[in-house]
Structures are given as structure tokens and as C-alpha cells.
Scaffold this active site. Structure first.
Site, PDB file in Angstrom:
ATOM      1  N   TYR A  62      -7.378   5.822   9.300  1.00 16.65           N
ATOM      2  CA  TYR A  62      -6.376   5.386   8.322  1.00 16.65           C
ATOM      3  C   TYR A  62      -5.421   4.311   8.849  1.00 16.65           C
ATOM      4  CZ  TYR A  62      -8.053   9.536   5.873  1.00 16.65           C
ATOM      5  OH  TYR A  62      -8.847  10.464   5.249  1.00 16.65           O
TER       6      TYR A  62
ATOM      7  N   ASN B 174      -3.359   6.821  -5.174  1.00 16.50           N
ATOM      8  CA  ASN B 174      -4.267   7.293  -4.125  1.00 16.50           C
ATOM      9  C   ASN B 174      -4.180   8.814  -4.176  1.00 16.50           C
ATOM     10  OD1 ASN B 174      -5.671   8.153  -1.913  1.00 16.50           O
ATOM     11  ND2 ASN B 174      -4.816   6.614  -0.512  1.00 16.50           N
TER      12      ASN B 174
ATOM     13  N   HIS C 168     -11.585  13.963  -5.016  1.00 15.82           N
ATOM     14  CA  HIS C 168     -12.930  14.535  -5.000  1.00 15.82           C
ATOM     15  C   HIS C 168     -12.994  15.924  -5.633  1.00 15.82           C
ATOM     16  CE1 HIS C 168     -13.085  11.268  -2.174  1.00 15.82           C
ATOM     17  NE2 HIS C 168     -12.259  11.885  -1.350  1.00 15.82           N
TER      18      HIS C 168
ATOM     19  N   ASP D  51      -7.774  14.399 -16.015  1.00 14.19           N
ATOM     20  CA  ASP D  51      -7.417  14.619 -17.420  1.00 14.19           C
ATOM     21  C   ASP D  51      -6.044  14.023 -17.738  1.00 14.19           C
ATOM     22  OD1 ASP D  51      -9.796  15.902 -17.952  1.00 14.19           O
ATOM     23  OD2 ASP D  51      -8.958  17.927 -17.859  1.00 14.19           O
TER      24      ASP D  51
ATOM     25  N   HIS E 108      -8.005   3.612  -2.114  1.00 13.15           N
ATOM     26  CA  HIS E 108      -8.276   4.409  -0.914  1.00 13.15           C
ATOM     27  C   HIS E 108      -8.161   3.519   0.297  1.00 13.15           C
ATOM     28  CE1 HIS E 108      -9.434   7.798  -3.279  1.00 13.15           C
ATOM     29  NE2 HIS E 108     -10.131   6.984  -4.037  1.00 13.15           N
ATOM     30  N   ILE E 109      -7.475   4.015   1.296  1.00  8.60           N
ATOM     31  CA  ILE E 109      -7.281   3.250   2.530  1.00  8.60           C
ATOM     32  C   ILE E 109      -8.609   3.091   3.254  1.00  8.60           C
ATOM     33  CG2 ILE E 109      -6.138   3.328   4.780  1.00  8.60           C
ATOM     34  CD1 ILE E 109      -3.891   4.972   3.250  1.00  8.60           C
ATOM     35  N   SER E 110      -9.355   4.175   3.332  1.00  9.92           N
ATOM     36  CA  SER E 110     -10.654   4.141   4.006  1.00  9.92           C
ATOM     37  C   SER E 110     -11.760   3.842   2.998  1.00  9.92           C
ATOM     38  CB  SER E 110     -10.919   5.489   4.680  1.00  9.92           C
ATOM     39  OG  SER E 110     -11.028   6.520   3.701  1.00  9.92           O
TER      40      SER E 110
ATOM     41  N   ARG F 150     -17.041  12.665  -0.060  1.00  8.02           N
ATOM     42  CA  ARG F 150     -16.028  11.654  -0.419  1.00  8.02           C
ATOM     43  C   ARG F 150     -16.614  10.543  -1.290  1.00  8.02           C
ATOM     44  NH1 ARG F 150     -11.653  12.973   2.994  1.00  8.02           N
ATOM     45  NH2 ARG F 150     -12.384  13.833   4.953  1.00  8.02           N
TER      46      ARG F 150
END
Ligand code: CA2
Length: 146
Positions: free
Chosen positions: A26, A77, A83, A90, A103-105, A114
Site C-alpha cells: 500500500y 475505497n 469484496h 445497495d 483501490h490503492i493496490s 480480491r
């Protein structure tokens, strides 16, 4: 013309630990750095940011409900809830403003669990794997979109 509402930047569980653990995944930037980047980027377009982080699913959902009437765009994020959470999806699907999932990664280059996001199908767009720069790009997109 009325001033657009703030862009909500919502970060989910464990992102408060950014910069303190797993720098190989990260990076070394902290959540404060993320917020500063978002605020600066938005300010360049005359826009404002409302940045929040929670480790609790229901709290994030309440903020999404608030964003329905207050926000001019949302950057989310969702952390691990990406996941797992039908409930967060919703809530997000009810937004009528642009929604960017960040997402950082690169979640597609990591464990199989993931690779799937409950949020992506209801997002305007998705940014993954660009480190915290993804947040700035998401803000820029929302600002340029008007
Ligand atoms: O890459 C991302 O931004 C993630 O949303 C981060 C989530 C992870 O569950 C997603 O699959 C991808 C995890 C956030 C945990 O953040 C930490 C940061 C530093 C140290 C420990 C956890």
C-alpha cells in the site's frame, strides 16, 4: 449558479492504518496524505472535499445516504467490504452523482478473492493499482465532469 456540494471521499476498514503496515502493498503514504491530495486537487477546480474513514459497514452506509443529498460526487475505497458487502453496494447504487471506486493496490493482480467487487458494477468508473494517485485522478474526473 449554486456552488456544487462537496465531493465525498469515503474510506473503509483498515485504511486508517495506511503508511503504517504493509508498505510493499500500500506504499508509505498515510490517510492524511490521501486527504491532502484530494483537498488540493479539488481546490484547483474550486471544489471542496468531505473526507471520512470508518471501520464499520453501517457507518459507511449512513454516509452514502447522506451523500445522496449533500455530495456532488463520491470517491469510495471500500477496503475489504469491496469484496463482501451487498449492503454497501445497495446504498451506492442509489447515488445520482458520479461514483468512482478507488483501490490503492491492483486488486486484479492479487488473491482471487480480491478480483471480484460488489461495487464496480454500480460505479461510474474504477481506478486500481496507481497508489494514492488514484484518489487525485478520481477527484479530477469528477471535477472535470462538472
Ligand atoms: O488496494 C486497496 O485500496 C484495497 O481496497 C485495500 C483493502 C483491501 O482489502 C482491498 O482488497 C484493496 C485493505 C485496506 C487495508 O489497508 C491497510 C493499509 C495499511 C496497513 C494495513 C492495512
Amino acid at each position: 449558479m449554486t456552488t456544487p456540494g462537496p465531493i465525498y471521499v469515503l474510506n473503509g476498514p483498515n485504511l486508517n492504518l495506511l503508511g503504517q503496515r504493509q508498505p510493499e502493498v500500500y506504499g508509505r503514504d498515510t490517510l492524511d496524505d490521501v486527504v491532502a491530495l484530494c483537498v488540493e486537487t479539488a481546490a484547483g477546480f474550486g471544489r471542496t472535499v468531505e473526507a471520512r474513514q470508518s471501520n464499520h459497514e453501517g457507518v459507511l452506509i449512513d454516509w452514502v445516504h447522506e451523500a445522496r443529498t449533500e455530495a456532488s460526487g463520491v470517491v469510495v475505497n471500500p477496503g475489504g467490504y469491496t469484496h463482501t458487502s451487498v449492503a454497501l453496494r445497495d446504498a451506492l447504487v442509489t447515488l445520482e452523482v458520479p461514483l468512482v471506486e478507488v483501490h490503492i493496490s491492483n486488486v486484479h493482480a492479487r488473491e482471487e478473492f480480491r478480483n471480484h467487487s460488489y461495487v464496480s458494477p454500480v460505479a461510474t468508473g474504477v481506478i486500481a493499482g496507481l497508489g494514492i494517485a488514484g484518489y487525485g485522478l478520481a477527484i479530477e474526473y469528477i471535477c472535470r465532469r462538472g
